[in-house]
Motif scaffolding. Structure first.
Motif, PDB file in Angstrom:
ATOM      1  N   ASP A  23       0.686   7.869  10.768  1.00 26.34           N
ATOM      2  CA  ASP A  23      -0.501   7.018  10.693  1.00 26.34           C
ATOM      3  C   ASP A  23      -0.759   6.337  12.032  1.00 26.34           C
ATOM      4  N   ILE A  24      -2.016   6.018  12.275  1.00 28.61           N
ATOM      5  CA  ILE A  24      -2.409   5.357  13.521  1.00 28.61           C
ATOM      6  C   ILE A  24      -2.308   3.851  13.329  1.00 28.61           C
ATOM      7  N   PRO A  25      -1.469   3.162  14.095  1.00 30.02           N
ATOM      8  CA  PRO A  25      -1.372   1.699  13.943  1.00 30.02           C
ATOM      9  C   PRO A  25      -2.594   1.008  14.545  1.00 30.02           C
ATOM     10  N   ALA A 222     -10.979   8.641  19.523  1.00 34.48           N
ATOM     11  CA  ALA A 222     -11.753   9.837  19.863  1.00 34.48           C
ATOM     12  C   ALA A 222     -11.607  10.948  18.836  1.00 34.48           C
ATOM     13  N   ILE A 223     -10.597  10.882  17.969  1.00 37.23           N
ATOM     14  CA  ILE A 223     -10.401  11.970  16.999  1.00 37.23           C
ATOM     15  C   ILE A 223     -11.340  11.844  15.807  1.00 37.23           C
ATOM     16  N   GLY A 224     -12.106  10.751  15.753  1.00 36.90           N
ATOM     17  CA  GLY A 224     -13.060  10.579  14.647  1.00 36.90           C
ATOM     18  C   GLY A 224     -12.450   9.850  13.472  1.00 36.90           C
ATOM     19  N   LEU A 225     -12.498   8.535  13.503  1.00 33.51           N
ATOM     20  CA  LEU A 225     -11.854   7.737  12.469  1.00 33.51           C
ATOM     21  C   LEU A 225     -12.822   7.281  11.374  1.00 33.51           C
ATOM     22  N   VAL A 248     -12.409   3.143   6.714  1.00 35.87           N
ATOM     23  CA  VAL A 248     -12.971   2.773   8.005  1.00 35.87           C
ATOM     24  C   VAL A 248     -14.490   2.852   7.913  1.00 35.87           C
ATOM     25  N   THR A 249     -15.157   1.732   8.165  1.00 33.78           N
ATOM     26  CA  THR A 249     -16.617   1.692   8.059  1.00 33.78           C
ATOM     27  C   THR A 249     -17.298   1.594   9.419  1.00 33.78           C
ATOM     28  N   PHE A 250     -16.547   1.279  10.468  1.00 30.23           N
ATOM     29  CA  PHE A 250     -17.165   1.129  11.786  1.00 30.23           C
ATOM     30  C   PHE A 250     -16.139   1.387  12.872  1.00 30.23           C
ATOM     31  N   VAL A 251     -16.539   2.197  13.850  1.00 27.75           N
ATOM     32  CA  VAL A 251     -15.742   2.424  15.052  1.00 27.75           C
ATOM     33  C   VAL A 251     -16.636   2.086  16.245  1.00 27.75           C
ATOM     34  N   ASP A 252     -16.243   1.092  17.009  1.00 25.11           N
ATOM     35  CA  ASP A 252     -17.066   0.633  18.130  1.00 25.11           C
ATOM     36  C   ASP A 252     -17.210   1.760  19.165  1.00 25.11           C
ATOM     37  N   ILE A 285      -4.232   3.561  10.008  1.00 26.70           N
ATOM     38  CA  ILE A 285      -5.286   4.480   9.582  1.00 26.70           C
ATOM     39  C   ILE A 285      -4.678   5.857   9.413  1.00 26.70           C
ATOM     40  N   SER A 286      -5.006   6.504   8.314  1.00 22.91           N
ATOM     41  CA  SER A 286      -4.477   7.830   8.022  1.00 22.91           C
ATOM     42  C   SER A 286      -5.037   8.846   9.015  1.00 22.91           C
ATOM     43  N   THR A 287      -4.199   9.797   9.407  1.00 26.26           N
ATOM     44  CA  THR A 287      -4.650  10.865  10.308  1.00 26.26           C
ATOM     45  C   THR A 287      -5.305  12.012   9.552  1.00 26.26           C
TER      46      THR A 287
END
Length: 310
Positions: A23-25, A222-225, A248-252, A285-287
């Motif tokens: 998972d992504i911390p 960059a991998i699309g979260l 995840v609802t928003f990635v700046d 966040i799950s990969t």
């Protein structure tokens, strides 16, 4: 009005689960409020009642305060009475029926005069004949005028109905209703105080749904979260570690030029209201990509492919 907090857990159940190794911390994660509203007065007047206080849980559409409305209520009664009178006038066709009957009589008198002239040329003078014709024409015009007056009365009834509806809408604005579900955190005005239009009366925050906001490395973003599953972990005093799943609802789109981090938001349910805005939490966040929903015609496409192969 909710006076007791619900202790049932909704869709995003609080569970205890280990952190997956891949998972992504998310760093510096903080719980924040998604919705907060300062509810304004929509009419000027003195507050009759304020039905809430700080800490009250309110539902969507619940009346939280009332502005004095006696004068507007009396105005609405008058508008409804005016509308009822206008409707009665619009339905009244006595003048039309009388004009039609008068036309029948005048036409009959004219016809008798013409019949008399046919038998005895000097039985009716030309002046009398002209007068009878004028009466007939006058009665025809009275029918048209009565019909026009009735149409105007119908339009007047519609106008009075609209005026009554406008007054009813204005009366409704004397009740201040909650625009969202949430908790009252501040009461700006008390009963007896005067408020003008747009003056805030109470402040409500939504606490059954929160946003966990933190930062990830730009290469990870960059991998699309977007829409990925995320897990929020928090340790409350005198309680086990609680784990809430969200999305995840928003990635700046902007990368911080100083540290190369990207801001992300995750919305989570807080059905039992144990989580509080401002808490520092752990998040990952799950990969794995979110599963794609099949369209309605997907089974038909699969059947077509099987049929073509066979």
């Amino acid at each position: 009005m909710k006076r007791l907090l619900p202790w049932t857990i909704g869709l995003a159940a609080l569970i205890v689960s280990p952190v997956a190794a891949d998972d992504i911390p998310v760093n510096s994660t903080l719980l924040k409020i998604i919705e907060t509203v300062e509810v304004p007065a929509q009419q000027a007047g003195a507050l009759d009642k304020v039905n809430v206080r700080e800490g009250t849980i309110v539902e969507l559409g619940e009346v939280i305060a009332n502005i004095a409305d006696k004068e507007v209520k009396l105005e609405l009664v008058a508008k409804k009475a005016e509308h009822a009178i206008a409707e009665r006038e619009a339905e009244n066709d006595v003048n039309i029926r009388f004009a039609r009957k008068s036309l029948e009589v005048s036409q009959a008198e004219l016809q008798r005069a013409l019949d008399a002239i046919a038998n005895f040329p000097n039985a009716v003078t030309q002046t009398e004949l002209d007068r009878l014709r004028l009466v007939v024409e006058k009665n025809r015009l009275e029918i048209e005028q009565s019909a026009e007056q009735q149409e105007i009365a119908k339009l007047t009834a519609d106008l009075k109905e609209a005026e009554a509806e406008i007054t009813g809408e204005r009366l409704g604005k004397h009740q201040i209703a909650a625009p969202i579900e949430g908790m009252v955190v501040h009461v700006f005005r008390r009963a007896g105080e005067w408020v003008d239009i747009a003056d805030p009366v109470v402040k409500i925050v939504r606490i059954d749904r929160l946003r966990a906001e933190g930062f990830v490395r730009s290469e990870e973003a960059a991998i699309g979260l977007q829409d990925r599953t995320a897990t929020v972990r928090v340790t409350l005093p005198h309680s086990d570690k609680l784990v809430v799943e969200g999305k995840v609802t928003f990635v700046d789109p902007e990368v911080d030029p100083v540290n190369g981090d990207v801001r992300v938001w995750v919305e989570i349910e807080n059905a039992d209201l144990k989580l509080r805005p401002g808490l520092r939490v752990e998040m990952s966040i799950s990969t794995e990509e979110a599963p794609q929903e099949k369209t309605q015609d997907a089974p038909d496409q699969e059947a077509a492919e099987v049929a073509s192969e066979s």
